[in-house]
Write an enzyme that holds these catalytic residues in place. Structure first.
Site, short mmCIF file in Angstrom:
data_model
loop_
_atom_site.label_atom_id
_atom_site.label_comp_id
_atom_site.label_asym_id
_atom_site.label_seq_id
_atom_site.Cartn_x
_atom_site.Cartn_y
_atom_site.Cartn_z
N ARG A 1 59.48 31.30 69.71
CA ARG A 1 59.14 32.48 68.89
C ARG A 1 58.50 31.94 67.62
O ARG A 1 59.16 31.69 66.62
CB ARG A 1 60.41 33.27 68.58
CG ARG A 1 60.18 34.56 67.82
CD ARG A 1 61.48 35.34 67.69
NE ARG A 1 61.33 36.54 66.91
CZ ARG A 1 61.48 36.59 65.58
NH1 ARG A 1 61.78 35.51 64.91
NH2 ARG A 1 61.33 37.73 64.95
N SER B 1 62.66 43.60 74.96
CA SER B 1 63.68 44.02 73.99
C SER B 1 63.94 45.51 74.15
O SER B 1 62.99 46.29 74.18
CB SER B 1 63.16 43.81 72.57
OG SER B 1 62.67 42.52 72.43
N LYS C 1 65.02 38.52 61.45
CA LYS C 1 63.96 39.49 61.78
C LYS C 1 64.04 40.63 60.77
O LYS C 1 65.06 41.32 60.69
CB LYS C 1 64.19 40.00 63.21
CG LYS C 1 63.11 40.92 63.73
CD LYS C 1 63.38 41.21 65.22
CE LYS C 1 62.68 42.44 65.71
NZ LYS C 1 61.24 42.29 65.84
C1 LIG Z 1 65.99 37.57 73.97
C2 LIG Z 1 65.23 38.33 72.95
N1 LIG Z 1 65.54 39.58 72.71
C3 LIG Z 1 64.86 40.30 71.80
C4 LIG Z 1 63.82 39.73 71.12
C5 LIG Z 1 62.98 40.51 70.14
O1 LIG Z 1 61.68 40.68 70.60
P1 LIG Z 1 60.66 41.68 69.87
O2 LIG Z 1 61.31 43.00 69.82
O3 LIG Z 1 59.37 41.58 70.48
O4 LIG Z 1 60.61 41.09 68.43
P2 LIG Z 1 60.01 39.69 68.00
O5 LIG Z 1 60.90 38.62 68.52
O6 LIG Z 1 58.66 39.59 68.57
O7 LIG Z 1 60.00 39.73 66.52
C6 LIG Z 1 63.53 38.40 71.40
N2 LIG Z 1 62.53 37.78 70.79
N3 LIG Z 1 64.23 37.73 72.32
C1 LIG Z 2 64.27 38.02 67.28
C2 LIG Z 2 65.30 39.05 67.15
N1 LIG Z 2 65.26 40.19 67.88
C3 LIG Z 2 66.27 41.01 67.58
C4 LIG Z 2 66.47 42.33 68.20
O1 LIG Z 2 67.37 43.05 67.76
O2 LIG Z 2 65.73 42.65 69.11
S1 LIG Z 2 67.29 40.35 66.44
C5 LIG Z 2 66.36 38.96 66.32
C6 LIG Z 2 66.66 37.83 65.43
C7 LIG Z 2 67.85 37.07 65.89
O3 LIG Z 2 68.01 36.00 65.06
P1 LIG Z 2 69.46 35.48 64.63
O4 LIG Z 2 70.09 34.94 65.84
O5 LIG Z 2 69.14 34.42 63.62
O6 LIG Z 2 70.15 36.65 64.04
#
Ligand SMILES: Cc1ncc(COP(=O)(O)OP(=O)(O)O)c(N)n1
Ligand SMILES: Cc1nc(C(=O)O)sc1CCOP(=O)(O)O
Ligand SMILES: [Mg+2]
Length: 593
Positions: A417, A486, A515
């Site tokens: 990512r 997601s 995020k």
């Molecule tokens: C395993 C997993 N779940 C959710 C996310 C979030 O993806 P997305 O909603 O596209 O947001 P970004 O990661 O692109 O900011 C994820 N990356 N991985």
């Molecule tokens: C990339 C991402 N997606 C989310 C969702 O809710 O779909 S939360 C998230 C960030 C997760 O990072 P951390 O493990 O540091 O909290």
């Protein structure tokens, strides 16, 4: 004459219709309206004046007339004429486009590595339509040629007539021409239906050493076909046969051979040096009657080179059909063959020494994935490591080092990512991470970037609700790749399943700093999504060693694991954090199942 005068008398006034919405696009923005209409009216008038069947009819009010004008070889223009209440309009209809077209006259190879089958694939790969006239049917595989059945020359002639009389061929490419009679009928048909270019691949011996055209044919080749050819592409054995059996062992021999063959009449000669002893490069000599060009490419170490000659010649023909000059066409063809051979060097088809290669460079993905037990194993979601470029910069780590440490600690799947990494750097890093992941049997997914996933042949992608739609990603990536989506709601989870996703990521389970502006759905939200989802689920958002057990203790059948960013990558020692989390999640999973 009577009809002609009548048509002039009956001509309705030529006024561009204001009502006509089907007019050419330039009208919409007001550019070129007058000139485009004027040109159409001129063409319509010309058609009217030169076609007696139209002259004798008068258009009634409201009646529409469609004239289909064929401008061979460029295409077809439909003119639509409507005479309405004192308004007459001439508009263009769907203008059809001719496509570049190669006709191959060659033998069929049942193993589909060479011959007609290779020609069809090469033309398809190069974006050119290919028709086929079959001169012989061979029973052939990767071991050799087991049988040859020659098509009677009158039937070769019939096939030629069918295609050449109707289908507007740009370039003819010849391969196996097994009898003097067949060469002669081809010669006659080409005289009758001249084409833009003739590419002659003087196939005489197969890669396995089997003779496909005897020496009796050489005279007819030299006397009839070569003088007609725009290029002839012999390999060393064929060049030697054309020149009465002289030995060709060096690049200098190849130059002399090219010159001698040129004197037989073709406009260009390409002597292929693939069989040249003691050469690390594949060297071909191109001679256009004035200059010699030494064309070098890397020699690909592979047994999968059956059909390279047919493919090269077809690709040259395809490039010529698209309008290329000869030398650029040859260069493009060489590069294409080199790329396809390199891509295919490890594929396994057949037990013999002469394997085919993959013209479309598409087969290997399924080969690689089929070597895994399953394309996607939901248990891989147990500890899902998601990288973050800012965290890696903060700790001074490369992406590949971070990924390696996570895997060593027990990460079971990895997602790159990389929101702020430039595309070229991202691609390079992805390739390195892929090596690490492959060597540990861990799938590697790419966040958001389907292009990067395709370019590095990653195992799949993860997309969000506002990223590329799942069904589009699926059509680009194919059925073998893993796609995660997601989802925060049951409706999204249902959609993901309908559209062909493999798993869903659901969160934020807890609030997160990783995020921005992420909506937290909590454990309840996660539970609702899991219960509605037909797909396996991985939880995400604010998860670490302090709360991972609470997530997994929900004890939901399809909740397969946790996805974490900061709890791994924003820590001093990634591998020990991964080890801790892995043990924790595994323990809770065991307890609840
Ligand atoms: C395993 C997993 N779940 C959710 C996310 C979030 O993806 P997305 O909603 O596209 O947001 P970004 O990661 O692109 O900011 C994820 N990356 N991985
Ligand atoms: C990339 C991402 N997606 C989310 C969702 O809710 O779909 S939360 C998230 C960030 C997760 O990072 P951390 O493990 O540091 O909290
Ligand atoms: Mg996204």
């Amino acid at each position: 004459m009577k009809g002609f005068i009548a048509s002039l008398v009956n001509l309705p006034p030529l006024i561009a219709s204001k009502k006509d919405d089907n007019d050419d696009r330039s009208d919409k923005d007001g550019h070129g309206k007058g000139s485009a209409k004027g040109a159409l009216i001129v063409v319509y008038l010309f058609a009217l004046l030169s076609c007696p069947s139209i002259h004798s009819r008068r258009l009634q009010k409201g009646q529409m007339q469609v004239l289909t004008l064929k401008f061979q070889p460029y295409g077809v223009l439909n003119l639509k004429a409507v005479y309405e209440t004192d308004v007459f309009a001439v508009t263009s209809g769907c203008s059809k486009q001719r496509v570049p077209h190669v006709l191959t006259v060659a033998g069929s190879d049942s193993g589909a590595g060479a011959g007609i089958q290779a020609d069809l694939k090469a033309c398809a790969a190069r974006g050119v339509y290919c028709t086929t006239v079959i001169t012989a049917v061979t029973a052939q595989n990767t071991v050799g040629v087991q049988g040859v059945n020659i098509v009677p020359e009158r039937f070769v002639s019939e096939q030629l007539q069918s295609v050449l009389s109707d289908m507007h061929v740009d370039v003819v490419k010849t391969g196996m021409l097994p009898t003097v009679g067949i060469v002669k009928v081809l010669y006659d048909r080409l005289k009758q239906y001249p084409v833009q270019a003739l590419v002659v691949d003087p196939v005489m011996v197969s890669t396995s050493g089997d003779v496909l055209a005897g020496p009796s044919i050489l005279d007819t080749f030299r006397d009839q076909l070569l003088p007609m050819a725009d290029i002839v592409t012999p390999n060393l054995k064929e060049a030697s046969a054309l020149l009465g059996g002289i030995k060709l062992q060096t690049v200098s021999d190849m130059r002399s051979a090219a010159k001698s063959i040129y004197s037989m009449g073709p406009r260009n000669v390409l002597v292929k040096g693939g069989d040249l002893p003691a050469s690390s490069d594949a060297v071909d000599i191109f001679f256009d009657g004035l200059e010699f060009y030494e064309l070098r490419s890397a020699r690909i170490q592979t047994q999968n080179c059956h059909g390279t000659g047919c493919t090269l010649a077809s690709c040259i023909a395809a490039e010529l059909a698209k309008g290329s000059q000869m030398l650029p066409a040859v260069r493009v063809a060489k590069h294409y063959v080199e790329t396809a051979l390199d891509y295919s060097k490890n594929i396994l088809i057949g037990n013999g020494l002469q394997g085919p290669f993959d013209h479309l460079c598409k087969l290997k993905r399924s080969v690689r994935n089929s070597s895994r037990l399953q394309r996607f194993d939901p248990d891989d979601l147990l500890l899902y490591a998601v990288t973050d470029s800012r965290m890696n910069s903060k700790w001074g780590r490369s992406i590949a080092d971070a990924v390696k440490a996570a895997i060593e600690g027990g990460a079971t799947i990895v997602q790159l990512r990389e929101k702020d990494t430039e595309t070229s750097n991202f691609l390079e890093a992805a390739k390195k991470c892929l090596e690490v992941c492959r060597s540990h049997g861990v799938p590697l997914l790419i966040n958001d970037r389907i292009d990067v996933a395709l370019a590095c042949d990653a195992d799949g992608v993860h997309v969000g609700q506002s990223d590329m739609p799942v069904h589009v990603a699926r059509s680009l990536l194919g059925s073998e790749k893993i796609i995660g989506v997601s989802c925060k709601t049951p409706e999204q989870a249902h959609e993901a399943w309908v559209n062909g996703a493999d798993y869903i990521g659901s969160g934020g389970v807890y609030s997160t700093n990783t995020k921005a502006n992420n909506i937290t759905i909590g454990l309840d939200g996660l539970k609702t999504v899991c219960l509605a989802s037909k797909l396996p689920v991985v939880a995400i958002g604010g998860i670490g060693p302090s709360n991972a057990h609470a997530v997994m203790e929900l004890g939901l059948e399809n909740l397969k694991g946790v996805a974490v960013v900061s709890a791994l990558f924003d820590r001093e020692c990634i591998s020990s954090e991964a080890r801790k989390l892995h043990a924790l999640v595994l323990e809770t999973t065991k307890k609840t199942t």
